[in-house]
Design a protein around this motif. Sequence first.
Motif, PDB file in Angstrom:
ATOM      1  N   PRO A 117     -24.156  16.418   2.513  1.00 52.24           N
ATOM      2  CA  PRO A 117     -25.202  16.335   1.486  1.00 52.24           C
ATOM      3  C   PRO A 117     -24.829  15.378   0.357  1.00 52.24           C
ATOM      4  O   PRO A 117     -23.665  15.251  -0.010  1.00 52.24           O
ATOM      5  N   GLY A 118     -25.856  14.713  -0.172  1.00 55.24           N
ATOM      6  CA  GLY A 118     -25.648  13.854  -1.331  1.00 55.24           C
ATOM      7  C   GLY A 118     -24.814  12.623  -1.066  1.00 55.24           C
ATOM      8  O   GLY A 118     -24.203  12.071  -1.994  1.00 55.24           O
ATOM      9  N   VAL A 141     -23.711   8.693  -0.196  1.00 57.66           N
ATOM     10  CA  VAL A 141     -24.116   7.403  -0.763  1.00 57.66           C
ATOM     11  C   VAL A 141     -23.843   6.323   0.277  1.00 57.66           C
ATOM     12  O   VAL A 141     -22.698   6.138   0.710  1.00 57.66           O
ATOM     13  N   ASP A 158     -31.214  12.894   3.705  1.00 58.83           N
ATOM     14  CA  ASP A 158     -30.731  13.565   2.496  1.00 58.83           C
ATOM     15  C   ASP A 158     -29.729  12.708   1.706  1.00 58.83           C
ATOM     16  O   ASP A 158     -28.963  13.216   0.894  1.00 58.83           O
ATOM     17  N   LEU A 159     -29.747  11.390   1.922  1.00 59.34           N
ATOM     18  CA  LEU A 159     -28.905  10.515   1.119  1.00 59.34           C
ATOM     19  C   LEU A 159     -29.254  10.639  -0.359  1.00 59.34           C
ATOM     20  O   LEU A 159     -30.431  10.717  -0.730  1.00 59.34           O
ATOM     21  N   ALA A 160     -28.216  10.603  -1.196  1.00 62.16           N
ATOM     22  CA  ALA A 160     -28.456  10.624  -2.639  1.00 62.16           C
ATOM     23  C   ALA A 160     -28.779   9.239  -3.170  1.00 62.16           C
ATOM     24  O   ALA A 160     -29.549   9.101  -4.131  1.00 62.16           O
ATOM     25  N   ALA A 161     -28.193   8.216  -2.561  1.00 62.73           N
ATOM     26  CA  ALA A 161     -28.397   6.871  -3.085  1.00 62.73           C
ATOM     27  C   ALA A 161     -28.079   5.844  -2.010  1.00 62.73           C
ATOM     28  O   ALA A 161     -27.299   6.088  -1.084  1.00 62.73           O
ATOM     29  N   LEU A 168     -35.650   7.968  -2.618  1.00 67.50           N
ATOM     30  CA  LEU A 168     -34.265   7.505  -2.530  1.00 67.50           C
ATOM     31  C   LEU A 168     -33.899   6.693  -3.772  1.00 67.50           C
ATOM     32  O   LEU A 168     -34.635   5.804  -4.188  1.00 67.50           O
ATOM     33  N   GLN A 169     -32.764   6.991  -4.356  1.00 68.99           N
ATOM     34  CA  GLN A 169     -32.269   6.210  -5.480  1.00 68.99           C
ATOM     35  C   GLN A 169     -31.642   4.923  -4.946  1.00 68.99           C
ATOM     36  O   GLN A 169     -30.696   4.963  -4.158  1.00 68.99           O
ATOM     37  N   GLY A 180     -23.793   9.317  -7.991  1.00 63.34           N
ATOM     38  CA  GLY A 180     -23.308  10.672  -7.776  1.00 63.34           C
ATOM     39  C   GLY A 180     -21.950  10.689  -7.110  1.00 63.34           C
ATOM     40  O   GLY A 180     -21.312   9.654  -6.900  1.00 63.34           O
ATOM     41  N   GLY A 196     -21.223  12.201  -4.047  1.00 64.86           N
ATOM     42  CA  GLY A 196     -21.222  12.520  -2.615  1.00 64.86           C
ATOM     43  C   GLY A 196     -20.350  11.572  -1.810  1.00 64.86           C
ATOM     44  O   GLY A 196     -19.852  10.552  -2.309  1.00 64.86           O
TER      45      GLY A 196
END
Length: 715
Positions: free
Chosen positions: A475-476, A478, A499-502, A527-528, A547, A549
């Motif tokens: 999770p999270g 990059v 579920d990528l954070a960025a 998506l960031q 983040g 991750g």
Amino acid sequence: MNQPVRVSSITDQDVEAYRRVRARMPQLAAGLSAEDLAAQSMPDASPGKWHLGHVSWFFETMILAGRPGYQVVDERLNAVFNSYYEALGERVERAERGLMTRPSLAEVMAYRAEIDRRMEAWLAEGPGDGLEPYLFALGLNHEQQHQELFLMDVLNLMSRSRLDPAAYEAEPRVGELEARLGGWVSFEGGLTQIGAGDDGFAFDNERPAHRVWLEPFSVAADLTTNADWIEFIDDGGYQRAEFWLADGWARVKAEAWAAPLYWREEAAGWSVMTLTGRRPVDPAAPVRHVSFYEADAFARWSGRRLPTEAEWEQAARADPAAFSNLTGEVWQWTASAYAPYPGFCPTEGTAAEYNGKFMANQMVLRGGAFATPEGHARPSYRNFYYPHQRWMFAGVRLAADGAVIEETGAHDAFRQDMIDGLSRRVKALPPKWFYDAEGSRLFEEITRLPEYYPTRQEAALLRRVAPEWAGRFGPGAVLVELGSGASEKTRIVLDAARDLAAYVPIDISPSALNEAADRIRADYPGLQVLPVVGDFEHLAPPPVEAGQGRRIGFFPGSTIGNLTPEAAAALLRSAREVLGEGSLFILGVDLVKSPEVLVAAYDDAQGVTAAFNRNLLVRANRDLGMDFEPEAFDHLALWNPEHSRMEMHLRAMRPMTVRLGKLAFRFAAGETVHTESSRKFDEASVRALAQAAGWRLEAFEVGPDPAVGLALLVA
């Protein structure tokens, strides 16, 4: 006659200097074993404990023993620690110093301590008139020379072990490697003065100062790098007699030279033995441990030459800020034979043997090395070694006749690469300059050609493996893409890892990067997207907004194959450091296959790849004002089986001269410009590359023929 004595008295600062200088060699020896300090690796080297004793013997013999009624510490040590002074009687020959088991290291250190005690008393009493102040300064400089020799000899000793031991955890450097400046520095020539003046300490061989005439010349702002040397090796530099002096070529054949001393070719590329153990060769670092013969051959191969010592000194005095690593990285070979200056007068007494007796059959080096003690180097310093010797910290700075660059203002990177690349004997240009707007358009067209399989084969393979590999991201996570383009392959990974954070795309072109980032934002609104303008060979950590991750590196497109083995390993090491422990890295590689398939992929029937290659010349005409005739160059695509790589060249169809401002570059009929290399891999070579860079090969997937591969690496 001119006398070398220019030191008139001893000051409190000199007393502190004595203590500081004398402390350094025991500090260097502290991390080594008694066995290390007693061993000798070759006839030119000496055991570490001999260096520790010899420099103490020098103070006793040259200074203390000159006082009336002086009693030596131990008469037997004269023969043990005498280096080459015929006037002082018998001595152990240099090649046999490692056979001496006595005195022990403890006895040597006790002798050193006693000499320090006596020298401190001598300093407190005050030296006499005449030669003593100069001999004291000579003793300090002599000890500093042996501190560097100590490290040279220790490294050679370590290199003889099959265990590749490290002598130190960190290289005992005096200063940091300076950044490259690029280009050349030109001088008008004329009548100038070289040599040491009358004030301050200098060795007798640096005097007297005298006038010399110099024709206009240029000196490279930077030292020759390992990457430069690898090009020399790859072009058969050690197999082609035309570059070598006769004695040098005889040495190459007799001793099977194929690379600088301590280099070793391995599956992942070249490695080198250092004071911190065996390490991958850093392509950006200045080359070390090359002989005069090698330096001269490299200069001939480059279409340049070595500077004379007068040119080097004039450049160093006139504009030292124009050069990187002038005195702090490697001693630099010159084209000058070691000979006395006009009016040379050796030091009086026993010290007359210090320099003058060696003024035959040796060559001069200038500058200073990373191991040269602080304050020891100066523009007039004349180091000297025999032309075949390689264990010194010696490297290369090139020179040329006349002005290499007609102006001293700033030059953009394209211009500088063009000047440097076309100035080489074997002309070559970096492939990164392919990609102006037209070059990018042509490359996109290439990817759709029936012969060019890598793009579609990699995309198909990625669709198959992405769902499984994305399940390992966590999770999270990059996603950090090197040399991004927001291509179809990027979207395959984004679709598989919802579920990528960025997403952090890195590209050298700001406009292309921002356009691609805007498209990704539009298509993946949750998506960031954090674009970073930069060169993927010089990575920076992802933005903090990404983040914490797990970091996932993504480098598709077989671009790793465009780098030299050393640069590829350096990139992966940098990526591991930036992405951190536990990170993953998805690496795309093209695989070795039949030459017919490979050549067709780089020389398509429609001529699109040929147009792509020639567009480099079109860009040079437009951006730099050059006068290439692109249609006068053939496109060549060649398979190089020795290095497992495809090569692209542009071949001149007739003799011609191409100009860049006032610079003229001549092409013979059939002469080529090497524009790109694309290395091909198999699983074993990918595994070796990954291991050399600190990664573990977790998975390796291969698609259908014509096959490409995808590697999943774990930090």
